[in-house]
Design a protein around this motif. Sequence first.
Motif, PDB file in Angstrom:
ATOM      1  N   THR A   7      91.774  11.802  84.458  1.00 30.38           N
ATOM      2  CA  THR A   7      92.054  10.469  84.783  1.00 30.38           C
ATOM      3  C   THR A   7      93.190   9.850  84.498  1.00 30.38           C
ATOM      4  O   THR A   7      93.743   8.923  85.318  1.00 30.38           O
ATOM      5  CB  THR A   7      90.719   9.334  84.291  1.00 30.38           C
ATOM      6  N   MET A   8      93.713   9.991  83.444  1.00 23.67           N
ATOM      7  CA  MET A   8      95.003   9.589  83.021  1.00 23.67           C
ATOM      8  C   MET A   8      96.256  10.281  84.204  1.00 23.67           C
ATOM      9  O   MET A   8      96.984   9.594  84.246  1.00 23.67           O
ATOM     10  CB  MET A   8      95.391   9.922  81.543  1.00 23.67           C
ATOM     11  N   TRP A  28      97.817   0.718  77.578  1.00 24.42           N
ATOM     12  CA  TRP A  28      97.546   0.524  76.325  1.00 24.42           C
ATOM     13  C   TRP A  28      95.889   0.519  76.247  1.00 24.42           C
ATOM     14  O   TRP A  28      95.375   1.143  75.369  1.00 24.42           O
ATOM     15  CB  TRP A  28      98.328  -0.675  75.732  1.00 24.42           C
ATOM     16  N   ALA A  29      95.236  -0.184  77.500  1.00 28.83           N
ATOM     17  CA  ALA A  29      93.819  -0.459  77.264  1.00 28.83           C
ATOM     18  C   ALA A  29      93.154   0.933  77.658  1.00 28.83           C
ATOM     19  O   ALA A  29      92.161   1.458  76.738  1.00 28.83           O
ATOM     20  CB  ALA A  29      93.270  -1.276  78.098  1.00 28.83           C
ATOM     21  N   THR A  30      93.615   1.769  78.417  1.00 31.51           N
ATOM     22  CA  THR A  30      93.140   3.104  78.687  1.00 31.51           C
ATOM     23  C   THR A  30      93.360   4.068  77.699  1.00 31.51           C
ATOM     24  O   THR A  30      92.368   4.904  77.111  1.00 31.51           O
ATOM     25  CB  THR A  30      93.505   3.618  80.171  1.00 31.51           C
ATOM     26  N   ALA A  31      94.628   4.018  77.066  1.00 29.74           N
ATOM     27  CA  ALA A  31      94.933   5.064  76.223  1.00 29.74           C
ATOM     28  C   ALA A  31      94.098   5.005  74.773  1.00 29.74           C
ATOM     29  O   ALA A  31      93.630   5.485  74.352  1.00 29.74           O
ATOM     30  CB  ALA A  31      96.613   5.022  75.964  1.00 29.74           C
ATOM     31  N   VAL A  34      84.748  -1.459  76.568  1.00 25.08           N
ATOM     32  CA  VAL A  34      85.551  -2.680  76.726  1.00 25.08           C
ATOM     33  C   VAL A  34      86.679  -2.266  77.121  1.00 25.08           C
ATOM     34  O   VAL A  34      87.158  -3.080  78.093  1.00 25.08           O
ATOM     35  CB  VAL A  34      84.853  -3.756  75.832  1.00 25.08           C
ATOM     36  N   LEU A  35      87.513  -1.468  76.228  1.00 20.89           N
ATOM     37  CA  LEU A  35      88.828  -1.292  76.509  1.00 20.89           C
ATOM     38  C   LEU A  35      89.136  -0.748  77.833  1.00 20.89           C
ATOM     39  O   LEU A  35      89.972  -1.199  78.437  1.00 20.89           O
ATOM     40  CB  LEU A  35      89.423  -0.495  75.368  1.00 20.89           C
ATOM     41  N   LEU A  36      88.194   0.256  78.227  1.00 21.50           N
ATOM     42  CA  LEU A  36      88.489   0.959  79.443  1.00 21.50           C
ATOM     43  C   LEU A  36      88.397   0.108  80.647  1.00 21.50           C
ATOM     44  O   LEU A  36      88.961   0.074  81.471  1.00 21.50           O
ATOM     45  CB  LEU A  36      87.493   2.115  79.265  1.00 21.50           C
ATOM     46  N   LEU A  37      87.217  -0.831  80.390  1.00 24.30           N
ATOM     47  CA  LEU A  37      86.946  -1.743  81.484  1.00 24.30           C
ATOM     48  C   LEU A  37      88.122  -2.630  81.706  1.00 24.30           C
ATOM     49  O   LEU A  37      88.681  -2.831  82.879  1.00 24.30           O
ATOM     50  CB  LEU A  37      85.779  -2.727  81.291  1.00 24.30           C
ATOM     51  N   VAL A  38      88.494  -3.177  80.656  1.00 26.60           N
ATOM     52  CA  VAL A  38      90.068  -4.078  80.824  1.00 26.60           C
ATOM     53  C   VAL A  38      91.184  -3.302  81.703  1.00 26.60           C
ATOM     54  O   VAL A  38      91.451  -4.004  82.369  1.00 26.60           O
ATOM     55  CB  VAL A  38      90.335  -4.694  79.270  1.00 26.60           C
ATOM     56  N   GLY A  39      91.403  -2.099  81.141  1.00 26.20           N
ATOM     57  CA  GLY A  39      92.369  -1.507  81.551  1.00 26.20           C
ATOM     58  C   GLY A  39      92.133  -1.073  83.110  1.00 26.20           C
ATOM     59  O   GLY A  39      93.027  -1.238  83.985  1.00 26.20           O
TER      60      GLY A  39
END
Length: 481
Positions: free
Chosen positions: A371-372, A401-404, A451-456
Amino acid sequence: MTQENRSGRPQGRPPEGDSRLSRTEAQLSGPFLLFFVSAVIWLLAASILGVIAALQQGSLAGGLFRGCEILTYGHVAAAQRNLFVYGWGFNAFFALNLWLLSQLGRFELRNGWLATLGGAVWNVALTYGVVQIFAGNQTGFGLLEFPREVGPVLAVAFLLAGFWPIVAFARRPTGHTFASQWFVVGASFAFPLTYLLAQLLVLWQPASGVVQAIAHSWFVSNLLLLWFGASALAAVYYFLPKVLGRTISAYYLAPVGFWTFFLFASWTGPSALIGAPVPLWLQSVGVVAGAMLMVPVIITAINFHGTLSSEGGWSRAWNDTTLRFVSFGAVAFTLFGVLNAIFGFRGTNAVVRFTSFAAGQEQLLTYAFATMVLFGSAYFVLPRLTGSLWPSAKLVHVHFWATALGAVASVVALLVGGFESGKQLADASVSFQQVAKAGAAWNVALTVSAVLLLVGHVAFALNAFGMILKSSAPASAGRHD
Protein backbone atom coordinates in the motif's frame (compact mmCIF):
# COMPACT_ATOMS: atom_id res chain seq x y z
CA MET A 1 13.43 27.16 -6.00
CA THR A 2 11.04 24.98 -7.99
CA GLN A 3 8.44 22.74 -6.42
CA GLU A 4 10.35 19.61 -7.34
CA ASN A 5 13.41 20.76 -5.39
CA ARG A 6 11.68 21.65 -2.15
CA SER A 7 12.11 19.22 0.70
CA GLY A 8 9.13 16.96 1.13
CA ARG A 9 6.92 18.80 -1.37
CA PRO A 10 4.72 16.80 -3.76
CA GLN A 11 5.90 16.23 -7.28
CA GLY A 12 3.57 18.14 -9.56
CA ARG A 13 5.13 17.69 -13.01
CA PRO A 14 6.68 14.87 -14.97
CA PRO A 15 10.47 14.63 -14.57
CA GLU A 16 11.05 15.70 -18.17
CA GLY A 17 9.14 18.90 -17.54
CA ASP A 18 6.43 18.31 -20.16
CA SER A 19 2.95 18.49 -18.62
CA ARG A 20 1.20 17.21 -21.74
CA LEU A 21 -0.02 13.64 -21.86
CA SER A 22 1.84 11.14 -24.00
CA ARG A 23 -0.27 9.22 -26.51
CA THR A 24 -0.07 6.07 -24.38
CA GLU A 25 -1.16 7.95 -21.25
CA ALA A 26 -3.98 9.75 -23.05
CA GLN A 27 -5.49 6.42 -24.13
CA LEU A 28 -5.48 4.88 -20.66
CA SER A 29 -6.33 7.93 -18.54
CA GLY A 30 -10.05 7.04 -18.47
CA PRO A 31 -9.71 3.43 -17.22
CA PHE A 32 -6.88 4.45 -14.89
CA LEU A 33 -8.97 7.13 -13.18
CA LEU A 34 -11.94 4.74 -12.88
CA PHE A 35 -9.76 2.14 -11.16
CA PHE A 36 -8.05 4.73 -8.99
CA VAL A 37 -11.22 6.50 -7.82
CA SER A 38 -12.85 3.14 -7.06
CA ALA A 39 -9.77 2.04 -5.12
CA VAL A 40 -9.72 5.16 -2.95
CA ILE A 41 -13.45 4.90 -2.19
CA TRP A 42 -13.04 1.28 -1.09
CA LEU A 43 -9.96 2.23 0.94
CA LEU A 44 -11.98 4.82 2.87
CA ALA A 45 -14.76 2.30 3.49
CA ALA A 46 -12.25 -0.32 4.66
CA SER A 47 -10.61 2.26 6.95
CA ILE A 48 -13.91 3.10 8.63
CA LEU A 49 -14.66 -0.59 9.14
CA GLY A 50 -11.13 -1.03 10.46
CA VAL A 51 -11.76 1.55 13.18
CA ILE A 52 -15.05 -0.14 14.10
CA ALA A 53 -13.37 -3.57 14.24
CA ALA A 54 -10.54 -2.21 16.41
CA LEU A 55 -13.03 -0.64 18.82
CA GLN A 56 -14.97 -3.90 19.05
CA GLN A 57 -11.83 -5.94 19.62
CA GLY A 58 -10.64 -3.71 22.44
CA SER A 59 -12.40 -2.37 25.48
CA LEU A 60 -12.87 1.16 24.16
CA ALA A 61 -16.15 0.49 22.38
CA GLY A 62 -18.11 -0.58 25.43
CA GLY A 63 -21.65 -1.29 24.29
CA LEU A 64 -21.48 1.02 21.29
CA PHE A 65 -22.17 -1.71 18.70
CA ARG A 66 -23.61 -4.37 20.99
CA GLY A 67 -27.19 -3.99 19.85
CA CYS A 68 -26.44 -3.95 16.10
CA GLU A 69 -26.51 -7.39 14.54
CA ILE A 70 -25.14 -6.19 11.20
CA LEU A 71 -22.04 -4.66 12.79
CA THR A 72 -20.90 -7.72 14.69
CA TYR A 73 -17.15 -8.24 14.74
CA GLY A 74 -17.32 -11.23 12.41
CA HIS A 75 -19.17 -9.23 9.76
CA VAL A 76 -17.06 -6.09 10.11
CA ALA A 77 -13.67 -7.83 10.14
CA ALA A 78 -14.48 -9.98 7.10
CA ALA A 79 -15.90 -7.05 5.14
CA GLN A 80 -12.94 -4.82 6.05
CA ARG A 81 -10.38 -7.36 4.88
CA ASN A 82 -12.19 -8.05 1.61
CA LEU A 83 -12.71 -4.36 0.86
CA PHE A 84 -9.05 -3.68 1.50
CA VAL A 85 -7.79 -6.58 -0.63
CA TYR A 86 -10.33 -6.77 -3.47
CA GLY A 87 -11.51 -3.16 -3.39
CA TRP A 88 -8.41 -1.09 -2.71
CA GLY A 89 -5.61 -3.47 -3.66
CA PHE A 90 -6.98 -4.89 -6.89
CA ASN A 91 -8.37 -1.64 -8.30
CA ALA A 92 -5.16 0.21 -7.48
CA PHE A 93 -2.97 -2.46 -9.05
CA PHE A 94 -5.25 -2.68 -12.09
CA ALA A 95 -4.48 0.98 -12.67
CA LEU A 96 -0.79 0.91 -11.82
CA ASN A 97 0.09 -2.30 -13.67
CA LEU A 98 -1.65 -1.08 -16.81
CA TRP A 99 0.15 2.26 -16.62
CA LEU A 100 3.55 0.65 -16.00
CA LEU A 101 3.41 -1.75 -18.92
CA SER A 102 1.88 0.83 -21.22
CA GLN A 103 4.78 3.17 -20.44
CA LEU A 104 7.49 0.54 -20.71
CA GLY A 105 6.02 -1.03 -23.86
CA ARG A 106 4.71 2.19 -25.50
CA PHE A 107 1.32 0.48 -25.69
CA GLU A 108 -1.73 2.51 -26.74
CA LEU A 109 -4.94 1.19 -25.18
CA ARG A 110 -7.36 1.45 -28.10
CA ASN A 111 -10.13 -0.67 -26.50
CA GLY A 112 -10.25 1.08 -23.16
CA TRP A 113 -13.98 0.46 -22.87
CA LEU A 114 -13.26 -3.22 -22.19
CA ALA A 115 -11.05 -2.34 -19.25
CA THR A 116 -13.66 0.13 -18.03
CA LEU A 117 -16.37 -2.53 -18.34
CA GLY A 118 -14.20 -4.99 -16.41
CA GLY A 119 -13.66 -2.43 -13.65
CA ALA A 120 -17.38 -1.72 -13.41
CA VAL A 121 -18.26 -5.42 -13.23
CA TRP A 122 -15.54 -6.01 -10.63
CA ASN A 123 -16.83 -3.28 -8.35
CA VAL A 124 -20.49 -4.25 -8.73
CA ALA A 125 -19.65 -7.87 -7.85
CA LEU A 126 -17.55 -6.67 -4.93
CA THR A 127 -20.45 -4.57 -3.64
CA TYR A 128 -22.78 -7.55 -3.86
CA GLY A 129 -20.28 -9.75 -2.02
CA VAL A 130 -19.84 -7.28 0.83
CA VAL A 131 -23.61 -6.88 1.21
CA GLN A 132 -23.88 -10.67 1.48
CA ILE A 133 -21.20 -10.71 4.18
CA PHE A 134 -23.15 -8.22 6.27
CA ALA A 135 -26.28 -10.28 5.65
CA GLY A 136 -24.51 -13.29 7.17
CA ASN A 137 -24.04 -15.20 3.90
CA GLN A 138 -20.30 -15.84 4.02
CA THR A 139 -18.40 -19.05 3.47
CA GLY A 140 -16.04 -18.91 6.44
CA PHE A 141 -12.86 -19.18 4.34
CA GLY A 142 -10.57 -16.16 4.65
CA LEU A 143 -10.49 -13.99 1.50
CA LEU A 144 -13.05 -16.36 -0.02
CA GLU A 145 -15.94 -15.21 2.19
CA PHE A 146 -18.07 -14.05 -0.74
CA PRO A 147 -20.87 -16.41 -1.85
CA ARG A 148 -19.59 -18.75 -4.49
CA GLU A 149 -21.59 -17.11 -7.31
CA VAL A 150 -19.39 -14.02 -6.94
CA GLY A 151 -16.22 -15.91 -7.86
CA PRO A 152 -16.88 -16.51 -11.58
CA VAL A 153 -17.99 -12.90 -12.01
CA LEU A 154 -14.79 -11.60 -10.44
CA ALA A 155 -12.76 -13.95 -12.62
CA VAL A 156 -14.40 -12.63 -15.81
CA ALA A 157 -13.98 -9.05 -14.61
CA PHE A 158 -10.29 -9.70 -13.98
CA LEU A 159 -9.83 -10.95 -17.53
CA LEU A 160 -11.39 -7.72 -18.81
CA ALA A 161 -9.66 -5.32 -16.43
CA GLY A 162 -6.47 -6.98 -15.25
CA PHE A 163 -5.22 -8.84 -18.33
CA TRP A 164 -4.32 -5.74 -20.38
CA PRO A 165 -0.74 -5.59 -19.03
CA ILE A 166 -0.14 -8.95 -20.73
CA VAL A 167 -1.47 -7.52 -24.00
CA ALA A 168 0.82 -4.51 -23.57
CA PHE A 169 3.76 -6.83 -22.95
CA ALA A 170 2.98 -9.00 -25.98
CA ARG A 171 2.74 -5.93 -28.27
CA ARG A 172 5.90 -4.19 -27.10
CA PRO A 173 7.85 -2.82 -30.07
CA THR A 174 11.23 -4.26 -29.03
CA GLY A 175 12.48 -7.49 -27.56
CA HIS A 176 14.10 -5.76 -24.58
CA THR A 177 12.29 -6.20 -21.27
CA PHE A 178 12.55 -4.79 -17.75
CA ALA A 179 12.13 -6.32 -14.29
CA SER A 180 8.90 -4.39 -13.78
CA GLN A 181 7.38 -6.09 -16.81
CA TRP A 182 8.36 -9.55 -15.58
CA PHE A 183 6.70 -9.12 -12.21
CA VAL A 184 3.50 -7.59 -13.59
CA VAL A 185 3.08 -10.30 -16.22
CA GLY A 186 3.76 -13.00 -13.64
CA ALA A 187 1.20 -11.51 -11.25
CA SER A 188 -1.39 -11.17 -14.03
CA PHE A 189 -1.04 -14.86 -14.89
CA ALA A 190 -0.80 -16.16 -11.32
CA PHE A 191 -3.94 -14.66 -9.80
CA PRO A 192 -6.66 -15.93 -12.18
CA LEU A 193 -5.19 -19.45 -12.13
CA THR A 194 -4.98 -19.67 -8.34
CA TYR A 195 -8.35 -17.96 -7.83
CA LEU A 196 -10.24 -20.28 -10.18
CA LEU A 197 -8.59 -23.39 -8.70
CA ALA A 198 -9.38 -22.21 -5.18
CA GLN A 199 -13.00 -21.52 -6.13
CA LEU A 200 -13.27 -25.02 -7.56
CA LEU A 201 -11.56 -26.93 -4.73
CA VAL A 202 -12.92 -24.90 -1.82
CA LEU A 203 -16.41 -23.73 -2.84
CA TRP A 204 -17.80 -25.35 -5.99
CA GLN A 205 -16.47 -28.91 -5.75
CA PRO A 206 -15.05 -29.00 -2.20
CA ALA A 207 -12.12 -31.35 -1.89
CA SER A 208 -12.37 -34.08 0.70
CA GLY A 209 -10.46 -34.20 3.94
CA VAL A 210 -7.61 -31.81 4.58
CA VAL A 211 -7.15 -31.07 0.87
CA GLN A 212 -9.68 -28.26 1.17
CA ALA A 213 -7.62 -26.56 3.91
CA ILE A 214 -4.45 -27.05 1.88
CA ALA A 215 -6.05 -25.49 -1.21
CA HIS A 216 -7.25 -22.53 0.84
CA SER A 217 -3.86 -21.82 2.45
CA TRP A 218 -2.19 -22.18 -0.95
CA PHE A 219 -4.60 -19.64 -2.43
CA VAL A 220 -4.12 -17.06 0.34
CA SER A 221 -0.31 -17.19 0.14
CA ASN A 222 -0.42 -16.92 -3.66
CA LEU A 223 -2.87 -14.03 -3.54
CA LEU A 224 -0.79 -12.03 -1.06
CA LEU A 225 2.65 -12.82 -2.47
CA LEU A 226 2.13 -13.34 -6.19
CA TRP A 227 -0.42 -10.55 -6.68
CA PHE A 228 0.20 -7.94 -4.00
CA GLY A 229 3.89 -8.71 -3.56
CA ALA A 230 4.85 -9.11 -7.22
CA SER A 231 2.88 -6.07 -8.38
CA ALA A 232 4.45 -3.88 -5.69
CA LEU A 233 7.94 -5.16 -6.53
CA ALA A 234 7.32 -4.18 -10.15
CA ALA A 235 6.54 -0.62 -9.04
CA VAL A 236 9.68 -0.39 -6.90
CA TYR A 237 11.83 -1.63 -9.78
CA TYR A 238 10.34 1.13 -11.94
CA PHE A 239 10.24 4.17 -9.66
CA LEU A 240 13.62 3.85 -7.93
CA PRO A 241 15.72 4.22 -11.10
CA LYS A 242 13.17 6.51 -12.75
CA VAL A 243 13.14 9.14 -10.01
CA LEU A 244 16.76 8.78 -8.90
CA GLY A 245 17.99 8.84 -12.50
CA ARG A 246 20.34 5.88 -12.11
CA THR A 247 20.35 2.16 -12.84
CA ILE A 248 19.38 -0.43 -10.26
CA SER A 249 22.34 -1.65 -8.22
CA ALA A 250 23.43 -5.19 -9.22
CA TYR A 251 20.62 -5.32 -11.76
CA TYR A 252 22.10 -8.50 -13.24
CA LEU A 253 20.68 -10.32 -10.18
CA ALA A 254 17.10 -9.24 -10.94
CA PRO A 255 16.27 -12.22 -13.22
CA VAL A 256 17.36 -14.61 -10.47
CA GLY A 257 15.24 -12.69 -7.98
CA PHE A 258 12.21 -12.89 -10.28
CA TRP A 259 12.38 -16.62 -10.97
CA THR A 260 13.16 -17.61 -7.39
CA PHE A 261 10.38 -15.39 -6.07
CA PHE A 262 7.72 -16.99 -8.24
CA LEU A 263 9.17 -20.46 -7.67
CA PHE A 264 9.27 -20.38 -3.88
CA ALA A 265 6.44 -17.95 -3.04
CA SER A 266 3.89 -20.26 -4.64
CA TRP A 267 4.84 -23.09 -2.24
CA THR A 268 4.80 -21.21 1.07
CA GLY A 269 1.10 -21.86 1.76
CA PRO A 270 1.50 -25.17 3.67
CA SER A 271 3.65 -23.43 6.29
CA ALA A 272 0.44 -21.84 7.60
CA LEU A 273 -0.78 -25.37 8.45
CA ILE A 274 2.10 -26.34 10.75
CA GLY A 275 0.57 -28.30 13.62
CA ALA A 276 -2.58 -29.07 11.65
CA PRO A 277 -3.61 -32.64 10.74
CA VAL A 278 -1.92 -32.53 7.33
CA PRO A 279 1.00 -34.67 6.13
CA LEU A 280 4.32 -33.65 7.67
CA TRP A 281 6.06 -33.74 4.31
CA LEU A 282 3.64 -31.12 3.00
CA GLN A 283 4.27 -28.90 6.01
CA SER A 284 7.98 -29.30 5.36
CA VAL A 285 7.52 -28.13 1.78
CA GLY A 286 6.05 -24.88 3.10
CA VAL A 287 8.87 -24.49 5.64
CA VAL A 288 11.58 -25.01 3.02
CA ALA A 289 9.85 -22.70 0.53
CA GLY A 290 9.60 -19.98 3.20
CA ALA A 291 13.30 -20.32 3.97
CA MET A 292 14.27 -20.32 0.29
CA LEU A 293 12.17 -17.18 -0.22
CA MET A 294 15.08 -15.41 1.45
CA VAL A 295 16.96 -15.72 -1.87
CA PRO A 296 14.74 -13.24 -3.78
CA VAL A 297 14.38 -11.13 -0.62
CA ILE A 298 18.18 -10.77 -0.38
CA ILE A 299 18.42 -10.01 -4.10
CA THR A 300 15.74 -7.33 -3.96
CA ALA A 301 17.42 -5.89 -0.87
CA ILE A 302 20.68 -5.63 -2.79
CA ASN A 303 18.88 -4.07 -5.75
CA PHE A 304 16.78 -1.58 -3.77
CA HIS A 305 18.90 -0.68 -0.76
CA GLY A 306 22.08 -0.71 -2.81
CA THR A 307 20.53 1.81 -5.21
CA LEU A 308 19.35 4.01 -2.35
CA SER A 309 22.66 3.80 -0.47
CA SER A 310 24.83 5.24 -3.24
CA GLU A 311 25.28 8.91 -4.09
CA GLY A 312 23.01 10.21 -1.34
CA GLY A 313 20.03 8.14 -2.46
CA TRP A 314 18.41 7.96 0.98
CA SER A 315 18.59 11.73 1.36
CA ARG A 316 17.05 12.24 -2.06
CA ALA A 317 14.38 9.66 -1.28
CA TRP A 318 13.41 11.51 1.89
CA ASN A 319 13.07 14.77 -0.04
CA ASP A 320 10.95 13.24 -2.82
CA THR A 321 7.33 12.36 -2.14
CA THR A 322 7.20 9.31 -4.41
CA LEU A 323 10.47 7.84 -3.17
CA ARG A 324 9.62 8.49 0.48
CA PHE A 325 6.67 6.10 0.24
CA VAL A 326 8.43 3.65 -2.08
CA SER A 327 11.53 3.45 0.13
CA PHE A 328 9.35 2.83 3.18
CA GLY A 329 7.76 -0.05 1.32
CA ALA A 330 11.11 -1.48 0.19
CA VAL A 331 12.33 -1.63 3.80
CA ALA A 332 9.05 -3.24 4.88
CA PHE A 333 9.39 -5.97 2.24
CA THR A 334 12.88 -6.88 3.42
CA LEU A 335 11.65 -7.08 7.01
CA PHE A 336 8.71 -9.22 5.93
CA GLY A 337 11.01 -11.67 4.16
CA VAL A 338 13.26 -12.04 7.19
CA LEU A 339 10.36 -12.60 9.61
CA ASN A 340 8.67 -15.00 7.19
CA ALA A 341 11.81 -17.14 7.05
CA ILE A 342 12.53 -17.08 10.79
CA PHE A 343 9.02 -17.81 11.99
CA GLY A 344 8.31 -20.33 9.27
CA PHE A 345 10.32 -23.02 11.07
CA ARG A 346 8.45 -25.38 13.38
CA GLY A 347 10.21 -24.32 16.57
CA THR A 348 9.63 -20.59 16.22
CA ASN A 349 6.23 -21.06 14.62
CA ALA A 350 5.05 -22.99 17.66
CA VAL A 351 5.56 -19.87 19.77
CA VAL A 352 3.40 -17.55 17.65
CA ARG A 353 0.80 -20.06 16.48
CA PHE A 354 -2.82 -19.07 17.24
CA THR A 355 -1.80 -15.45 17.92
CA SER A 356 -1.96 -12.15 16.03
CA PHE A 357 1.57 -12.66 14.67
CA ALA A 358 0.37 -13.96 11.28
CA ALA A 359 -1.93 -10.94 10.94
CA GLY A 360 1.09 -8.72 11.63
CA GLN A 361 3.04 -10.38 8.85
CA GLU A 362 0.11 -9.86 6.48
CA GLN A 363 -0.14 -6.20 7.53
CA LEU A 364 3.57 -5.80 6.90
CA LEU A 365 3.22 -7.18 3.37
CA THR A 366 -0.11 -5.74 2.24
CA TYR A 367 0.03 -2.33 3.91
CA ALA A 368 3.55 -1.35 4.98
CA PHE A 369 4.93 -2.65 1.67
CA ALA A 370 2.30 -2.83 -1.07
CA THR A 371 0.00 0.00 0.00
CA MET A 372 2.82 2.44 0.75
CA VAL A 373 4.29 1.69 -2.68
CA LEU A 374 0.87 2.33 -4.24
CA PHE A 375 0.67 5.69 -2.49
CA GLY A 376 4.10 6.67 -3.78
CA SER A 377 3.16 5.57 -7.28
CA ALA A 378 0.01 7.71 -7.18
CA TYR A 379 2.08 10.79 -6.35
CA PHE A 380 4.08 10.20 -9.53
CA VAL A 381 1.36 9.08 -11.95
CA LEU A 382 -1.63 11.27 -11.10
CA PRO A 383 0.05 14.61 -11.94
CA ARG A 384 0.99 13.19 -15.34
CA LEU A 385 -2.52 12.04 -16.17
CA THR A 386 -4.38 15.08 -14.81
CA GLY A 387 -1.90 17.82 -15.72
CA SER A 388 -2.45 19.34 -12.27
CA LEU A 389 -0.44 19.93 -9.14
CA TRP A 390 -1.38 18.37 -5.82
CA PRO A 391 -3.73 20.92 -4.21
CA SER A 392 -2.17 20.81 -0.73
CA ALA A 393 1.38 20.00 0.32
CA LYS A 394 0.23 19.91 3.94
CA LEU A 395 -2.17 17.09 3.18
CA VAL A 396 0.72 15.18 1.60
CA HIS A 397 2.68 15.44 4.84
CA VAL A 398 -0.37 14.48 6.90
CA HIS A 399 -0.89 11.50 4.62
CA PHE A 400 2.67 10.22 4.93
CA TRP A 401 3.09 10.66 8.67
CA ALA A 402 -0.36 9.33 9.57
CA THR A 403 -0.02 6.23 7.39
CA ALA A 404 3.62 5.60 8.30
CA LEU A 405 2.99 5.90 12.03
CA GLY A 406 -0.25 3.93 11.75
CA ALA A 407 1.45 1.16 9.79
CA VAL A 408 4.34 0.92 12.25
CA ALA A 409 2.00 0.96 15.25
CA SER A 410 -0.25 -1.77 13.84
CA VAL A 411 2.64 -3.99 12.76
CA VAL A 412 4.42 -3.66 16.10
CA ALA A 413 1.22 -4.28 18.06
CA LEU A 414 0.36 -7.39 16.05
CA LEU A 415 3.88 -8.83 15.92
CA VAL A 416 5.12 -8.03 19.43
CA GLY A 417 1.71 -8.58 21.00
CA GLY A 418 1.40 -11.91 19.20
CA PHE A 419 4.88 -13.02 20.25
CA GLU A 420 4.25 -12.14 23.90
CA SER A 421 0.87 -13.87 23.86
CA GLY A 422 2.47 -16.96 22.35
CA LYS A 423 5.07 -17.17 25.12
CA GLN A 424 2.38 -16.75 27.76
CA LEU A 425 0.15 -19.40 26.18
CA ALA A 426 3.09 -21.84 26.26
CA ASP A 427 3.47 -21.25 29.99
CA ALA A 428 1.11 -23.55 31.89
CA SER A 429 1.26 -21.30 34.95
CA VAL A 430 -0.33 -18.37 33.07
CA SER A 431 -4.11 -18.46 32.78
CA PHE A 432 -5.95 -17.48 29.62
CA GLN A 433 -7.51 -14.55 31.47
CA GLN A 434 -4.03 -13.23 32.22
CA VAL A 435 -3.07 -13.57 28.58
CA ALA A 436 -6.16 -11.63 27.50
CA LYS A 437 -5.51 -8.92 30.09
CA ALA A 438 -1.91 -8.52 28.94
CA GLY A 439 -3.10 -8.13 25.34
CA ALA A 440 -5.49 -5.30 26.18
CA ALA A 441 -2.72 -2.68 25.84
CA TRP A 442 -1.96 -3.90 22.33
CA ASN A 443 -5.64 -3.58 21.43
CA VAL A 444 -5.45 0.09 22.40
CA ALA A 445 -2.44 0.49 20.11
CA LEU A 446 -4.37 -1.16 17.28
CA THR A 447 -7.26 1.24 17.78
CA VAL A 448 -4.94 4.25 17.69
CA SER A 449 -3.25 2.92 14.55
CA ALA A 450 -6.64 2.39 12.86
CA VAL A 451 -7.58 6.00 13.58
CA LEU A 452 -4.22 7.23 12.25
CA LEU A 453 -4.66 5.23 9.05
CA LEU A 454 -8.15 6.64 8.58
CA VAL A 455 -6.81 10.19 8.98
CA GLY A 456 -4.07 9.53 6.44
CA HIS A 457 -6.47 7.99 3.95
CA VAL A 458 -8.89 10.91 4.24
CA ALA A 459 -6.03 13.37 3.62
CA PHE A 460 -4.94 11.37 0.57
CA ALA A 461 -8.49 11.16 -0.79
CA LEU A 462 -9.11 14.90 -0.38
CA ASN A 463 -5.88 15.72 -2.19
CA ALA A 464 -6.39 13.17 -4.96
CA PHE A 465 -10.02 14.02 -5.65
CA GLY A 466 -9.16 17.72 -5.56
CA MET A 467 -6.51 17.16 -8.21
CA ILE A 468 -8.83 15.11 -10.40
CA LEU A 469 -11.66 17.65 -10.18
CA LYS A 470 -9.43 20.54 -11.22
CA SER A 471 -7.72 18.52 -13.93
CA SER A 472 -6.79 20.62 -16.93
CA ALA A 473 -5.39 17.92 -19.19
CA PRO A 474 -7.82 16.88 -21.96
CA ALA A 475 -8.11 13.13 -22.16
CA SER A 476 -7.84 13.13 -25.96
CA ALA A 477 -4.71 15.29 -26.15
CA GLY A 478 -1.42 13.59 -26.77
CA ARG A 479 2.19 14.11 -27.58
CA HIS A 480 4.46 11.61 -29.32
CA ASP A 481 7.24 10.18 -27.13
